[in-house]
Write an enzyme that holds these catalytic residues in place. Structure first.
Site, PDB file in Angstrom:
ATOM      1  N   ASP A  36       5.510   1.302   7.134  1.00 24.26           N
ATOM      2  CA  ASP A  36       6.557   1.167   8.157  1.00 24.26           C
ATOM      3  C   ASP A  36       7.952   1.259   7.554  1.00 24.26           C
ATOM      4  OD1 ASP A  36       4.319   0.689   9.623  1.00 24.26           O
ATOM      5  OD2 ASP A  36       4.649  -1.460   9.851  1.00 24.26           O
ATOM      6  N   TYR A  73      -4.799  -9.518  10.562  1.00 25.72           N
ATOM      7  CA  TYR A  73      -4.339  -8.485   9.624  1.00 25.72           C
ATOM      8  C   TYR A  73      -4.597  -8.946   8.187  1.00 25.72           C
ATOM      9  CZ  TYR A  73      -1.212  -5.053   7.483  1.00 25.72           C
ATOM     10  OH  TYR A  73      -0.696  -4.027   6.722  1.00 25.72           O
ATOM     11  N   GLY A 105       6.218  -6.325  19.537  1.00 30.49           N
ATOM     12  CA  GLY A 105       4.791  -6.545  19.754  1.00 30.49           C
ATOM     13  C   GLY A 105       4.054  -5.351  20.328  1.00 30.49           C
ATOM     14  N   ALA A 106       4.700  -4.199  20.379  1.00 28.10           N
ATOM     15  CA  ALA A 106       4.010  -3.024  20.926  1.00 28.10           C
ATOM     16  C   ALA A 106       3.376  -2.188  19.821  1.00 28.10           C
ATOM     17  CB  ALA A 106       4.984  -2.171  21.735  1.00 28.10           C
ATOM     18  N   HIS A 114      -4.443   1.288   8.721  1.00 31.74           N
ATOM     19  CA  HIS A 114      -4.999   0.296   7.792  1.00 31.74           C
ATOM     20  C   HIS A 114      -5.436   0.944   6.473  1.00 31.74           C
ATOM     21  CE1 HIS A 114      -4.795  -3.213  10.429  1.00 31.74           C
ATOM     22  NE2 HIS A 114      -5.042  -2.374  11.413  1.00 31.74           N
ATOM     23  N   THR A 115      -4.780   2.020   6.140  1.00 34.99           N
ATOM     24  CA  THR A 115      -5.051   2.671   4.852  1.00 34.99           C
ATOM     25  C   THR A 115      -3.952   2.380   3.842  1.00 34.99           C
ATOM     26  OG1 THR A 115      -4.016   4.620   5.820  1.00 34.99           O
ATOM     27  CG2 THR A 115      -6.421   4.623   5.701  1.00 34.99           C
TER      28      THR A 115
HETATM   29  C1  GLA Z   1       1.150  -2.738  10.353  1.00 34.12           C
HETATM   30  C2  GLA Z   1       1.623  -2.840   8.911  1.00 34.12           C
HETATM   31  C3  GLA Z   1       1.484  -1.491   8.192  1.00 34.12           C
HETATM   32  C4  GLA Z   1       0.074  -0.914   8.355  1.00 34.12           C
HETATM   33  C5  GLA Z   1      -0.343  -0.940   9.830  1.00 34.12           C
HETATM   34  C6  GLA Z   1      -1.790  -0.543  10.008  1.00 34.12           C
HETATM   35  O1  GLA Z   1       2.002  -1.898  11.074  1.00 34.12           O
HETATM   36  O2  GLA Z   1       2.956  -3.257   8.858  1.00 34.12           O
HETATM   37  O3  GLA Z   1       1.812  -1.647   6.832  1.00 34.12           O
HETATM   38  O4  GLA Z   1      -0.834  -1.587   7.545  1.00 34.12           O
HETATM   39  O5  GLA Z   1      -0.176  -2.230  10.403  1.00 34.12           O
HETATM   40  O6  GLA Z   1      -1.986   0.772   9.640  1.00 34.12           O
END
Ligand code: GLA
Length: 396
Positions: free
Chosen positions: A176, A225, A126-127, A39-40
């Site tokens: 990601d 989120y 979903g994992a 979450h950064t």
């Molecule tokens: C999900 C989002 C990423 C990131 C993570 C938390 O995977 O797609 O961009 O924010 O959550 O770190």
């Protein structure tokens, strides 16, 4: 070697059956596990993910018109649309990923050709291993291949992110998509999410990474989120006001500065900020520990990250906490934490290579014992840092 992959075989066999011809290419897109820095990314901070050796495959062939036909081998479902009119699909959300990607590429001035494609995936949905980024990246490279367009990978990552924002409705960060495109075997990617500069961090020998899926799907993930994202924006407003300077993102604030005004910021906003700021610091300490082979120190940072995600960011759940407890009770586990967005999904553990079998054997039992009756069925497997997405030609 990639051809031995299960999703590769399913995508190709299914393509032959459905389209009665051979695919020209298969695009491999990996899942990812984030080692630390959770979450950064949407706070312009730092992350340290690896691409893993579990893939989604897109078998495809170009068409001579502007029609896109996509078959999802694992879902028994299909999609068809025209590149001249790309709309969101309200019925089946999986369709919004490839549609969104086609839309985002054309939005950036590249005219695409129609394709026939079959997608098959071994990345569990979903994992928390980012099957969504894999589908985006897999289709982005497929579409671009057939129009010979060479787009720098960081730019392409941004287009895929745009697709997810506009079509899938998740205001995700950039981690990601970047790791799915830029992963390297035996390395983690230290990424600065402000300017997308990045460097590879070699992984020390003698350790393994284990993913422990709690068996709890991430049901609240999308809405919670987006709420966390808003709370971080609120934190930035509070901090700009209280520190009397212009702050663009939580990346720009030190822990000392936060401490000065912590009591003047309402809860939970101030705890959200504390997580992000301490997590950024942990990313730097962790990558340093990895370079030095200081495995215990690295393990302690994983545990600290989990505690912060649980207590300050509040994205853990009973099952994720139980999994971390079960993992860390086994000898040879250096540390563990939830990985990905949270609210269910999987944990990551850093394990001494020699302890893997013991982890496989003991953790499911311990996890179930902690949770008692009705515990979900966990799945535990080892992952290896692997290469980012590639296109393989089957026919020249
Ligand atoms: C999900 C989002 C990423 C990131 C993570 C938390 O995977 O797609 O961009 O924010 O959550 O770190």
């Amino acid at each position: 070697m990639l051809a031995e992959n299960k999703s590769y075989q399913r995508s190709v066999e299914n393509f032959r059956q459905v389209f009665s011809t051979e695919p020209e290419i298969v695009t491999f897109a990996p899942g990812r596990v984030n080692l630390i820095g959770e979450h950064t990314d949407y706070n312009e901070g730092f992350v340290l993910p690896i691409a893993v050796d579990i893939f989604l495959c897109v078998a495809a062939k170009p068409r001579n018109d502007r029609i896109v036909r996509v078959v999802a081998a694992d879902l028994n479902d299909s999609d068809e649309f025209s590149l001249d009119q790309i709309l969101r699909d309200e019925e089946a959300n999986w369709r919004n990923y490839h549609r969104g990607v086609a839309w985002a590429i054309q939005q950036n001035g590249i005219e695409l050709k129609g394709i026939d494609a079959v997608v098959a995936s071994d990345i569990p949905m979903g994992a928390g291993l980012s099957s969504s980024a894999a589908i985006e990246v897999g289709f982005a490279l497929t579409f671009l291949h057939f129009v010979n367009a060479d787009v720098p990978r960081p730019t392409l990552a941004q287009w895929c992110q745009l697709a997810e924002h506009k079509f899938a409705g998740v205001q995700c960060g950039i981690m990601d998509q970047m790791i799915a495109l830029l992963g390297k075997s035996n390395h983690a990617l230290l990424l600065d999410c402000r300017d997308l500069s990045h460097q590879l961090v070699p992984l020390p020998k003698g350790i393994a990474f284990v993913v422990a899926d709690t068996g709890v799907p991430r049901t609240l993930a999308a809405s919670e989120y987006n709420i966390r994202r808003q709370q971080c924006e609120e934190a930035v407003q509070w901090l700009s006001k209280l520190l009397e300077r212009s702050i663009k993102s939580l990346r720009d604030v030190t822990l000392e500065e936060l401490a000065q005004v912590f009591n003047d910021i309402p809860d939970p906003i101030r705890r959200r900020a504390r997580h992000v700021i301490t997590e950024n610091n942990r990313v730097w300490s962790f990558q340093q520990a990895m370079r030095e082979g200081a495995l215990r120190r690295a393990g302690a940072l994983l545990l600290a990250s989990h505690a912060s995600l649980r207590d300050d960011y509040e994205v853990s759940c009973r099952e994720l906490d139980a999994m971390v407890q079960a993992l860390t009770s086994v000898n040879g586990v250096f540390g563990a934490r939830l990985t990905g967005a949270g609210f269910g999904g999987a944990c990551l553990a850093m394990v001494h290579e020699g302890a893997i079998e013991q982890v496989f054997e003991e953790v499911p039992r311990k996890y179930k014992a902690i949770l008692g009756n009705g515990s979900p069925e966990p799945k535990i497997f080892a992952v290896h840092a692997s290469e980012g997405a590639t296109v393989q030609k089957l026919i020249d």
